[in-house]
Design a protein around this motif. Sequence first.
Motif, PDB file in Angstrom:
ATOM      1  N   GLY A  47       0.803  -1.225   0.000  1.00 26.75           N
ATOM      2  CA  GLY A  47       0.000   0.000   0.000  1.00 26.75           C
ATOM      3  C   GLY A  47       0.831   1.269   0.000  1.00 26.75           C
ATOM      4  N   ASP A  48       2.073   1.176   0.455  1.00 26.88           N
ATOM      5  CA  ASP A  48       2.922   2.370   0.569  1.00 26.88           C
ATOM      6  C   ASP A  48       3.916   2.495  -0.583  1.00 26.88           C
ATOM      7  N   ALA A  49       4.057   1.421  -1.377  1.00 29.41           N
ATOM      8  CA  ALA A  49       5.156   1.384  -2.346  1.00 29.41           C
ATOM      9  C   ALA A  49       4.833   2.150  -3.623  1.00 29.41           C
ATOM     10  N   ILE A  50       5.822   2.885  -4.099  1.00 29.19           N
ATOM     11  CA  ILE A  50       5.730   3.531  -5.418  1.00 29.19           C
ATOM     12  C   ILE A  50       6.989   3.144  -6.199  1.00 29.19           C
ATOM     13  N   CYS A  51       6.781   2.589  -7.382  1.00 29.56           N
ATOM     14  CA  CYS A  51       7.909   2.159  -8.221  1.00 29.56           C
ATOM     15  C   CYS A  51       8.115   3.165  -9.347  1.00 29.56           C
ATOM     16  N   ILE A  52       9.354   3.604  -9.500  1.00 28.74           N
ATOM     17  CA  ILE A  52       9.671   4.506 -10.609  1.00 28.74           C
ATOM     18  C   ILE A  52      10.388   3.685 -11.676  1.00 28.74           C
ATOM     19  N   GLY A  53       9.778   3.560 -12.824  1.00 21.54           N
ATOM     20  CA  GLY A  53      10.403   2.834 -13.934  1.00 21.54           C
ATOM     21  C   GLY A  53      11.045   3.841 -14.869  1.00 21.54           C
ATOM     22  N   GLY A  54      12.033   3.397 -15.615  1.00 23.92           N
ATOM     23  CA  GLY A  54      12.667   4.299 -16.588  1.00 23.92           C
ATOM     24  C   GLY A  54      12.425   3.790 -17.991  1.00 23.92           C
ATOM     25  N   GLY A  55      13.235   4.221 -18.930  1.00 27.72           N
ATOM     26  CA  GLY A  55      13.148   3.674 -20.284  1.00 27.72           C
ATOM     27  C   GLY A  55      13.881   2.352 -20.289  1.00 27.72           C
ATOM     28  N   GLY A  56      13.498   1.430 -21.145  1.00 26.59           N
ATOM     29  CA  GLY A  56      14.182   0.140 -21.205  1.00 26.59           C
ATOM     30  C   GLY A  56      13.243  -0.984 -20.854  1.00 26.59           C
ATOM     31  N   CYS A  57      13.709  -2.211 -21.037  1.00 23.33           N
ATOM     32  CA  CYS A  57      12.839  -3.377 -20.831  1.00 23.33           C
ATOM     33  C   CYS A  57      12.352  -3.493 -19.393  1.00 23.33           C
ATOM     34  N   SER A  58      13.149  -3.003 -18.438  1.00 27.78           N
ATOM     35  CA  SER A  58      12.738  -3.138 -17.039  1.00 27.78           C
ATOM     36  C   SER A  58      11.407  -2.443 -16.785  1.00 27.78           C
ATOM     37  N   MET A  59      11.127  -1.423 -17.582  1.00 30.57           N
ATOM     38  CA  MET A  59       9.870  -0.671 -17.462  1.00 30.57           C
ATOM     39  C   MET A  59       8.648  -1.586 -17.638  1.00 30.57           C
ATOM     40  N   ILE A  60       8.790  -2.615 -18.467  1.00 36.68           N
ATOM     41  CA  ILE A  60       7.654  -3.506 -18.766  1.00 36.68           C
ATOM     42  C   ILE A  60       7.133  -4.132 -17.472  1.00 36.68           C
TER      43      ILE A  60
ATOM     44  N   SER B  24      13.908  10.691  -5.665  1.00 41.26           N
ATOM     45  CA  SER B  24      14.273  11.614  -4.575  1.00 41.26           C
ATOM     46  C   SER B  24      13.148  12.612  -4.330  1.00 41.26           C
ATOM     47  N   ALA B  25      12.615  13.162  -5.423  1.00 42.86           N
ATOM     48  CA  ALA B  25      11.561  14.172  -5.299  1.00 42.86           C
ATOM     49  C   ALA B  25      10.311  13.559  -4.663  1.00 42.86           C
ATOM     50  N   LEU B  26       9.944  12.350  -5.129  1.00 46.92           N
ATOM     51  CA  LEU B  26       8.745  11.702  -4.583  1.00 46.92           C
ATOM     52  C   LEU B  26       8.911  11.407  -3.098  1.00 46.92           C
ATOM     53  N   LYS B  27      10.117  10.986  -2.710  1.00 46.74           N
ATOM     54  CA  LYS B  27      10.357  10.671  -1.298  1.00 46.74           C
ATOM     55  C   LYS B  27      10.261  11.932  -0.440  1.00 46.74           C
ATOM     56  N   ARG B  28      10.756  13.042  -0.997  1.00 44.41           N
ATOM     57  CA  ARG B  28      10.727  14.295  -0.213  1.00 44.41           C
ATOM     58  C   ARG B  28       9.298  14.794   0.000  1.00 44.41           C
ATOM     59  N   VAL B  29       8.448  14.611  -1.029  1.00 41.79           N
ATOM     60  CA  VAL B  29       7.067  15.085  -0.838  1.00 41.79           C
ATOM     61  C   VAL B  29       6.191  14.042  -0.142  1.00 41.79           C
ATOM     62  N   SER B  30       6.620  12.763  -0.183  1.00 45.21           N
ATOM     63  CA  SER B  30       5.854  11.701   0.507  1.00 45.21           C
ATOM     64  C   SER B  30       6.804  10.868   1.346  1.00 45.21           C
ATOM     65  N   PRO B  31       7.303  11.419   2.457  1.00 43.45           N
ATOM     66  CA  PRO B  31       8.332  10.711   3.235  1.00 43.45           C
ATOM     67  C   PRO B  31       7.876   9.371   3.800  1.00 43.45           C
ATOM     68  N   ASN B  32       6.569   9.178   3.927  1.00 49.73           N
ATOM     69  CA  ASN B  32       6.090   7.896   4.469  1.00 49.73           C
ATOM     70  C   ASN B  32       5.903   6.831   3.390  1.00 49.73           C
ATOM     71  N   ALA B  33       6.023   7.232   2.128  1.00 49.63           N
ATOM     72  CA  ALA B  33       5.880   6.247   1.046  1.00 49.63           C
ATOM     73  C   ALA B  33       7.163   5.438   0.918  1.00 49.63           C
ATOM     74  N   PHE B  34       7.018   4.219   0.394  1.00 47.11           N
ATOM     75  CA  PHE B  34       8.203   3.386   0.151  1.00 47.11           C
ATOM     76  C   PHE B  34       8.562   3.541  -1.328  1.00 47.11           C
ATOM     77  N   ILE B  35       9.714   4.186  -1.582  1.00 48.15           N
ATOM     78  CA  ILE B  35      10.032   4.580  -2.959  1.00 48.15           C
ATOM     79  C   ILE B  35      11.198   3.754  -3.499  1.00 48.15           C
ATOM     80  N   PHE B  36      10.971   3.100  -4.624  1.00 47.00           N
ATOM     81  CA  PHE B  36      12.105   2.427  -5.278  1.00 47.00           C
ATOM     82  C   PHE B  36      12.077   2.671  -6.773  1.00 47.00           C
ATOM     83  N   ALA B  37      13.292   2.830  -7.332  1.00 51.52           N
ATOM     84  CA  ALA B  37      13.438   3.045  -8.772  1.00 51.52           C
ATOM     85  C   ALA B  37      14.039   1.790  -9.386  1.00 51.52           C
ATOM     86  N   VAL B  38      13.532   1.396 -10.549  1.00 49.73           N
ATOM     87  CA  VAL B  38      14.108   0.259 -11.280  1.00 49.73           C
ATOM     88  C   VAL B  38      14.785   0.823 -12.521  1.00 49.73           C
ATOM     89  N   GLN B  39      16.055   0.448 -12.716  1.00 47.02           N
ATOM     90  CA  GLN B  39      16.810   1.009 -13.835  1.00 47.02           C
ATOM     91  C   GLN B  39      17.575  -0.070 -14.576  1.00 47.02           C
TER      92      GLN B  39
END
Length: 255
Positions: free
Chosen positions: A49-62, A84-99
């Motif tokens: 419920g808290d997680a937000i995934c940031i995908g980029g360009g590339g197959c990992s985005m799929i 970084s920006a998402l974490k700063r505005v939503s410090p309680n969210a769980f933020i991970f980027a896939v690259q």
Amino acid sequence: MSQKTAITKKLICKRPTFRMLPLGFCSGCHYGIIYRLLDEVIEEMGIKGDAICIGGGGCSMIGAMAMDIDTFGGPHGPGTAIASALKRVSPNAFIFAVQGDGEQGAIGLGSFVATAARGENITVITMNNACYGMTGGQLAPTTLLGMVTPTTPEGREQVMSGYPMHGPELVAPLKGVAYAARGTVHTPANRQKSKKMLKTAFQKQQQQLGFGVFEFLSACPTNWKISPTDCIQFIEEKMLPEFPLGQFKNIERKE
Ligand SMILES: Cc1ncc(C[n+]2csc(CCOP(=O)(O)OP(=O)(O)O)c2C)c(N)n1
Ligand code: SF4
């Protein structure tokens, strides 16, 4: 009367209960296994419920776009800045980027290193298949010396294209980094070890210890132009000597 043998069954892993869409990766690609691990870890840690995934360009985005969690489809490169920006505005969210390794080590390198140096409390998951997967397998910063790609038809050589880059080792010495490690999923034992390290990487964010990066080595049979079985051998014989597995940094508390 036939003698019955008691069979003890031990559950090793179960199907995660969430995933919106099937994954459209090529046969033999390891990205599907990696996303399955992400699903399992997110579910086991109870952070869906808290997680937000940031995908980029590339197959990992799929895979990122097919997760039944909030996702942000960033452009190719600045995923760590967006995280970084998402974490700063939503410090309680769980933020991970896939690259992808190409994205992280080339166009996104400045953002990746700066985010690590700032000690942003986010987690980065890197997919290292030693090439630009989605666009046809061209040279990436992680391409092995001697590896043939469409942009290095004679094989990568150092004078023209430099040495392969190592993302986790590169940022591990920075003070803002709480966790840096590398794993692989090319054998069942390694899959389980990687799951453990992935969970540790995520826990660092929960403990607010700073930046975490976990890199997966991954097969790309389509661009390596070898069979999925030969990919496993390629990882074993060629990738592991260049990209050692394990934890390069794992802090328990901030300085
Ligand atoms: C700003 C920008 N530059 C270039 C591209 C083209 N592009 C899309 S995916 C990609 C490479 C992907 O390679 P990698 O990051 O290693 O990810 P993989 O596909 O291997 O997962 C490139 C160059 C783009 N979409 N946007
Ligand atoms: S091109 Fe490579 S990385 Fe992309 S889905 Fe196919 S096998 Fe996987």
